[in-house]
Design a protein around this motif. Structure first.
Motif, PDB file in Angstrom:
ATOM      1  N   SER A 187       2.546   3.816  10.655  1.00 21.03           N
ATOM      2  CA  SER A 187       1.244   4.323  10.238  1.00 21.03           C
ATOM      3  C   SER A 187       1.201   4.400   8.716  1.00 21.03           C
ATOM      4  O   SER A 187       1.920   5.184   8.103  1.00 21.03           O
ATOM      5  CB  SER A 187       0.999   5.718  10.833  1.00 21.03           C
ATOM      6  N   VAL A 188       0.359   3.579   8.110  1.00 21.80           N
ATOM      7  CA  VAL A 188       0.250   3.623   6.647  1.00 21.80           C
ATOM      8  C   VAL A 188      -0.480   4.882   6.196  1.00 21.80           C
ATOM      9  O   VAL A 188      -0.251   5.379   5.089  1.00 21.80           O
ATOM     10  CB  VAL A 188      -0.444   2.361   6.084  1.00 21.80           C
ATOM     11  N   ALA A 237      -8.138   4.376  10.343  1.00 16.24           N
ATOM     12  CA  ALA A 237      -8.634   3.101  10.883  1.00 16.24           C
ATOM     13  C   ALA A 237      -7.802   1.921  10.405  1.00 16.24           C
ATOM     14  O   ALA A 237      -7.714   0.886  11.084  1.00 16.24           O
ATOM     15  CB  ALA A 237     -10.093   2.910  10.478  1.00 16.24           C
ATOM     16  N   LEU A 238      -7.185   2.088   9.236  1.00 16.71           N
ATOM     17  CA  LEU A 238      -6.359   0.996   8.696  1.00 16.71           C
ATOM     18  C   LEU A 238      -5.090   0.794   9.531  1.00 16.71           C
ATOM     19  O   LEU A 238      -4.565  -0.314   9.606  1.00 16.71           O
ATOM     20  CB  LEU A 238      -6.004   1.299   7.243  1.00 16.71           C
ATOM     21  N   ASP A 239      -4.618   1.860  10.157  1.00 18.88           N
ATOM     22  CA  ASP A 239      -3.426   1.748  11.002  1.00 18.88           C
ATOM     23  C   ASP A 239      -3.657   0.766  12.144  1.00 18.88           C
ATOM     24  O   ASP A 239      -2.794  -0.067  12.451  1.00 18.88           O
ATOM     25  CB  ASP A 239      -3.045   3.121  11.579  1.00 18.88           C
ATOM     26  N   ALA A 240      -4.827   0.864  12.764  1.00 19.43           N
ATOM     27  CA  ALA A 240      -5.129  -0.019  13.896  1.00 19.43           C
ATOM     28  C   ALA A 240      -5.235  -1.473  13.451  1.00 19.43           C
ATOM     29  O   ALA A 240      -4.805  -2.393  14.163  1.00 19.43           O
ATOM     30  CB  ALA A 240      -6.425   0.425  14.571  1.00 19.43           C
ATOM     31  N   VAL A 241      -5.785  -1.694  12.271  1.00 17.42           N
ATOM     32  CA  VAL A 241      -5.921  -3.060  11.750  1.00 17.42           C
ATOM     33  C   VAL A 241      -4.550  -3.676  11.507  1.00 17.42           C
ATOM     34  O   VAL A 241      -4.275  -4.814  11.917  1.00 17.42           O
ATOM     35  CB  VAL A 241      -6.748  -3.059  10.460  1.00 17.42           C
ATOM     36  N   LEU A 289       0.800  -1.224   0.000  1.00 12.72           N
ATOM     37  CA  LEU A 289       0.000   0.000   0.000  1.00 12.72           C
ATOM     38  C   LEU A 289       0.838   1.283   0.000  1.00 12.72           C
ATOM     39  O   LEU A 289       0.385   2.324  -0.469  1.00 12.72           O
ATOM     40  CB  LEU A 289      -0.928   0.007   1.222  1.00 12.72           C
ATOM     41  N   THR A 290       2.062   1.207   0.538  1.00  9.65           N
ATOM     42  CA  THR A 290       2.853   2.432   0.693  1.00  9.65           C
ATOM     43  C   THR A 290       4.143   2.445  -0.118  1.00  9.65           C
ATOM     44  O   THR A 290       4.761   3.501  -0.273  1.00  9.65           O
ATOM     45  CB  THR A 290       3.234   2.655   2.167  1.00  9.65           C
ATOM     46  N   GLY A 291       4.580   1.283  -0.603  1.00  8.76           N
ATOM     47  CA  GLY A 291       5.816   1.216  -1.377  1.00  8.76           C
ATOM     48  C   GLY A 291       7.067   1.050  -0.553  1.00  8.76           C
ATOM     49  O   GLY A 291       8.165   0.928  -1.112  1.00  8.76           O
ATOM     50  N   THR A 292       6.932   1.026   0.784  1.00 11.27           N
ATOM     51  CA  THR A 292       8.104   0.846   1.642  1.00 11.27           C
ATOM     52  C   THR A 292       7.821  -0.210   2.702  1.00 11.27           C
ATOM     53  O   THR A 292       6.680  -0.379   3.142  1.00 11.27           O
ATOM     54  CB  THR A 292       8.505   2.156   2.360  1.00 11.27           C
ATOM     55  N   VAL A 293       8.879  -0.907   3.107  1.00 13.72           N
ATOM     56  CA  VAL A 293       8.750  -1.932   4.145  1.00 13.72           C
ATOM     57  C   VAL A 293       8.379  -1.260   5.466  1.00 13.72           C
ATOM     58  O   VAL A 293       8.582  -0.053   5.649  1.00 13.72           O
ATOM     59  CB  VAL A 293      10.054  -2.736   4.292  1.00 13.72           C
ATOM     60  N   PRO A 350      -1.558   9.408   2.618  1.00 13.14           N
ATOM     61  CA  PRO A 350      -2.664  10.119   3.278  1.00 13.14           C
ATOM     62  C   PRO A 350      -4.065   9.748   2.800  1.00 13.14           C
ATOM     63  O   PRO A 350      -5.037   9.974   3.530  1.00 13.14           O
ATOM     64  CB  PRO A 350      -2.353  11.593   2.975  1.00 13.14           C
ATOM     65  N   GLU A 351      -4.202   9.193   1.612  1.00 17.16           N
ATOM     66  CA  GLU A 351      -5.545   8.813   1.147  1.00 17.16           C
ATOM     67  C   GLU A 351      -6.098   7.620   1.926  1.00 17.16           C
ATOM     68  O   GLU A 351      -7.303   7.352   1.884  1.00 17.16           O
ATOM     69  CB  GLU A 351      -5.519   8.478  -0.348  1.00 17.16           C
TER      70      GLU A 351
END
Length: 279
Positions: free
Chosen positions: A225-226, A236-240, A200-204, A231-232
């Motif tokens: 934190s993804v 909530a995805l961070d917690a998952v 999703l972010t391009g980095t490990v 930023p898009e």
């Protein structure tokens, strides 16, 4: 000049070199089908542990009949050379990540396929232990396959690992792998969460200058934190993903499918039918 032949396969060229083997583009001389022919590398081919690990990878792949696990066409040995023929796939998730941003839609399609593959393996007691983008094979579509079960552990618990030896890839390794503790399905769920972060972010998850610093981060530092990196993406995805990367295996989702269902929920998307049982 005739092209080299190994058993029923005519070798056309090299596709890549991995930890244990060299992968060739080859043609099955009987069926005419193009295959990926994995051959145990010469430098490890004399080691009985590597030979046993290579054979077991083929046996596991033959048992794991799943639409998102790379299918094997055959395996054998010629004059001491071990080989394994499998479906020829055009690219890897690693290549897609390097090529540029992956859309959220494509990322979730890939992660959904991987979750079903991992859950199928776990259902028969197989832990992959090396979930990473280079081991995710992709054809246009995307058609997604989990490959390289060379480090997998089966239901009998045999690992073919020396005491104190750490096997896997540092950027995706769960704390219990680094600590030498017993591994299980939760180990692969941690790897899938790391892979999701990179997809999703391009980095490990942990970008560090040394392997030691990366290992330390996996063991003690909080997950990234993804949503800060992209930023898009919703917070909530961070917690998952933090739950997927929990330091204690008991605190992670119950299955790979459950992790992806939670990710889809955080993104405001329904779970597909293939993940219905994990919802």
């Amino acid at each position: 000049m005739d092209k080299p032949v190994l058993g029923d396969y005519r070798i056309e060229g090299i596709v890549g070199v991995g930890r244990m083997g060299v992968v060739y583009l080859a043609i099955d001389r009987i069926t005419g089908r193009a295959v990926a022919l994995k051959v145990l590398r010469d430098d490890v081919g004399v080691d009985p542990v590597y030979r046993a690990r290579f054979r077991r990878e083929g046996e596991l792949l033959a048992q794991l009949n799943h639409p998102h696990i790379i299918p094997i066409h055959g395996m054998g040995e010629v004059d001491g050379e071990l080989y394994m023929a499998s479906r020829l796939v055009s690219s890897t998730l690693r290549n897609l990540i390097l090529a540029g941003p992956i859309s959220v839609d494509d990322a979730m399609t890939i992660l959904t396929a991987l979750a079903t593959a991992l859950d199928a393996a776990h259902a028969v007691g197989v832990v992959h232990r090396d979930v990473k983008p280079a081991n995710v094979l992709i054809d246009p579509g995307p058609d997604v396959y989990l490959g390289d079960f060379g480090l997998a552990r089966d239901h009998e618990g045999s690992q073919l690992t020396l005491p104190g030896q750490v096997l896997g890839t540092i950027d995706y390794m769960a704390p219990e792998l680094l600590d030498g503790e017993r591994v299980g399905a939760a180990t692969d769920i941690y790897g899938l969460a790391c892979l999701a972060c990179e997809t999703l972010t391009g980095t490990v998850p942990y970008v560090r200058e040394t392997d030691a610093a990366t290992m330390y981060a996996h063991i003690v530092e909080p997950p990234p934190s993804v949503s800060e990196r992209r930023p898009e993406l919703p917070a909530a995805l961070d917690a998952v993903l933090a739950a997927g990367m929990a330091k204690d295996p008991e605190d992670r989702p119950a299955s790979a499918g459950a992790l992806v269902v939670d990710m889809l929920g955080a993104l405001g998307r329904p779970a597909p039918a293939c993940l219905a049982e994990a919802a």
